[in-house]
Design a protein around this motif. Structure first.
Motif, PDB file in Angstrom:
ATOM      1  N   ASP A  64      10.191  16.527 -15.971  1.00 13.79           N
ATOM      2  CA  ASP A  64      10.360  16.887 -17.386  1.00 13.79           C
ATOM      3  C   ASP A  64      11.827  17.182 -17.697  1.00 13.79           C
ATOM      4  O   ASP A  64      12.319  16.836 -18.760  1.00 13.79           O
ATOM      5  CB  ASP A  64       9.548  18.155 -17.725  1.00 13.79           C
ATOM      6  N   ILE A  65      12.492  17.871 -16.761  1.00 10.87           N
ATOM      7  CA  ILE A  65      13.927  18.150 -16.924  1.00 10.87           C
ATOM      8  C   ILE A  65      14.643  17.466 -15.769  1.00 10.87           C
ATOM      9  O   ILE A  65      14.398  17.793 -14.598  1.00 10.87           O
ATOM     10  CB  ILE A  65      14.224  19.670 -16.881  1.00 10.87           C
ATOM     11  N   ARG A  87       6.063  27.390 -14.342  1.00  8.66           N
ATOM     12  CA  ARG A  87       5.285  26.592 -13.392  1.00  8.66           C
ATOM     13  C   ARG A  87       4.736  25.303 -14.038  1.00  8.66           C
ATOM     14  O   ARG A  87       4.357  24.369 -13.348  1.00  8.66           O
ATOM     15  CB  ARG A  87       4.135  27.406 -12.777  1.00  8.66           C
ATOM     16  N   ASP A  88       4.682  25.288 -15.366  1.00  6.40           N
ATOM     17  CA  ASP A  88       4.188  24.104 -16.079  1.00  6.40           C
ATOM     18  C   ASP A  88       5.290  23.078 -16.314  1.00  6.40           C
ATOM     19  O   ASP A  88       5.048  22.031 -16.912  1.00  6.40           O
ATOM     20  CB  ASP A  88       3.625  24.501 -17.457  1.00  6.40           C
ATOM     21  N   VAL A  89       6.509  23.426 -15.938  1.00 10.58           N
ATOM     22  CA  VAL A  89       7.643  22.537 -16.229  1.00 10.58           C
ATOM     23  C   VAL A  89       8.218  21.998 -14.924  1.00 10.58           C
ATOM     24  O   VAL A  89       8.560  22.754 -14.011  1.00 10.58           O
ATOM     25  CB  VAL A  89       8.715  23.289 -17.061  1.00 10.58           C
ATOM     26  N   ARG A  90       8.303  20.665 -14.890  1.00  3.44           N
ATOM     27  CA  ARG A  90       8.742  19.987 -13.659  1.00  3.44           C
ATOM     28  C   ARG A  90      10.225  19.632 -13.764  1.00  3.44           C
ATOM     29  O   ARG A  90      10.615  18.850 -14.625  1.00  3.44           O
ATOM     30  CB  ARG A  90       7.907  18.723 -13.452  1.00  3.44           C
ATOM     31  N   SER A  96       5.324  15.935 -20.982  1.00  2.41           N
ATOM     32  CA  SER A  96       6.029  17.190 -20.745  1.00  2.41           C
ATOM     33  C   SER A  96       5.538  18.289 -21.683  1.00  2.41           C
ATOM     34  O   SER A  96       5.349  18.058 -22.886  1.00  2.41           O
ATOM     35  CB  SER A  96       7.516  16.955 -20.967  1.00  2.41           C
ATOM     36  N   ARG A  97       5.397  19.492 -21.160  1.00  2.00           N
ATOM     37  CA  ARG A  97       5.057  20.649 -22.003  1.00  2.00           C
ATOM     38  C   ARG A  97       6.212  21.013 -22.941  1.00  2.00           C
ATOM     39  O   ARG A  97       6.052  21.815 -23.851  1.00  2.00           O
ATOM     40  CB  ARG A  97       4.701  21.852 -21.121  1.00  2.00           C
ATOM     41  N   LEU A  98       7.368  20.405 -22.698  1.00  2.00           N
ATOM     42  CA  LEU A  98       8.517  20.680 -23.561  1.00  2.00           C
ATOM     43  C   LEU A  98       8.568  19.730 -24.748  1.00  2.00           C
ATOM     44  O   LEU A  98       9.458  19.822 -25.579  1.00  2.00           O
ATOM     45  CB  LEU A  98       9.826  20.569 -22.758  1.00  2.00           C
TER      46      LEU A  98
END
Ligand code: NDP
Ligand code: OXD
Length: 314
Positions: A189-190, A132-135, A217-219
């Protein structure tokens, strides 16, 4: 009445046998052999040579043997008859597998763990973002984009899409057209590309696009996945942006020149994953069955399904 197989690179005889099974009453002919041009009512094409579908006075329809139709429009002398492309649940499911696989690899930082394993490093790392933290932002919300979006949302990802026209899907943030492009990128983010290759989408994956992706991004940085067409990517920009840290990783299934040259820097680049344009292989039997159904429809006076719009280019 005959169907003309018009292809390059693929094995004509196996296609002839399949078509014969699915269209028992139809004569199946192929480019490169003598055939009666007046008898050809249908053509099945994969990258046919330019001009080879001209001079077929009874031609009623052209069928692409793939989901993409850029290979048809590459023929500047393409006859003006209805065209249809492949839409097949199996192909769609395979594309979704590919997109989900590579989004999950990025989310779960699997490449880092592979590296750590090679170095026998046990690093107890609890800093795993949740889906859920990754868009995820999907370019192209057609048959393939919609399926991938639904399944990524089911996995918990925060999904948005960008297309020519807006989409009204529960839980999916939809952006459209030129004005929606930058806001879409800013929350991505992706970035997954599932656009067709058209003059408008040519080179859309470029430095300016990558620089507009989310920087928080959390990544740790933007990731791109291109399973649409190579023509959509500016390959020099992809490499430069990876080297400059504007992109963290690129997973590429498609390239401007295929097969990818053995000397291409993509092969050995540590931040690139290459797959050989097989994100979503089509089942040849399913394609022949689909074409046989379309020919039946024409016989009944019904329009083709999955018709290609010449003016849009897809
Ligand atoms: P669709 O035609 O169903 O969807 C295309 C999507 O792209 C639509 O949402 C369309 O918008 C959008 N689009 C097209 N042009 C633009 C533009 N200029 N600006 C914004 N959005 C645009 O195609 P599919 O989903 O079936 O397939 C997509 C592509 O995937 C194929 O064309 C093919 O190139 C590629 N592919 C790759 C495979 C592989 O193995 N790598 C396998 C199969 C396909 P709108 O909804 O508004 O019309
Ligand atoms: C297709 C493809 O267009 O495989 O079907 O790329």
């Amino acid at each position: 009445m005959s169907l003309l197989i018009a292809m390059t690179h693929w094995d004509v005889e196996s296609w002839r046998a399949r078509f014969q099974r699915h269209l028992p009453g139809m004569e199946i002919v192929a480019l490169g052999e003598p055939f009666d041009r007046r008898g050809v009512h249908f053509a099945a094409s994969w990258k046919h040579p330019v001009g080879s579908l001209e001079g077929l006075p009874m031609l009623e329809a052209i069928f692409s043997l793939g989901a993409g139709v850029d290979h048809l429009f590459a023929d500047s002398r393409l006859p003006d008859v209805p065209m249809a492309r492949v839409v097949d649940p199996d192909l769609t499911a395979r594309m979704t597998e590919y997109v989900a696989l590579h989004c999950l690899i990025a989310l779960r930082q699997q490449r880092r763990y592979d590296r750590q394993q090679r170095e026998a490093q046990w690093i107890d790392d609890r800093n795993q973002p949740a889906a859920r933290d990754v868009r995820v932002g999907i370019l192209g919300m057609g048959v393939l984009g919609l399926d991938a979006a639904g399944k990524l949302m089911a996995l918990g990802f925060d999904v948005a899409c960008w297309s020519r026209t807006r989409r009204d899907v529960d839980g999916l943030a939809s952006f459209a057209g030129a004005e929606g492009f930058k806001p879409f990128l800013a929350r991505t983010d992706i970035l997954v590309n599932l656009l067709p290759a058209t003059p408008e989408t040519d080179g859309i994956l470029n430095r300016e696009t990558f620089a507009a992706l989310a920087r928080d991004s959390r990544l740790g940085g933007p990731v791109i996945i291109n399973a649409g067409r190579g023509a959509s990517q500016n390959e020099a920009d992809v490499l430069a942006c990876l080297d400059e840290g504007i992109l963290q990783h690129a997973t590429l299934d498609v390239f401007r020149m295929e097969p990818l040259d053995a000397a291409s820097p993509f092969w050995l680049h540590p931040k690139v994953t290459v797959t050989p344009h097989n994100a979503a292989m089509s089942s040849p039997d399913a394609i022949c069955a689909l074409i046989a159904r379309q020919i039946d429809r024409l016989g009944l006076g019904l329009p083709l399904e999955h018709q290609v719009e010449r003016a849009r280019g897809y």
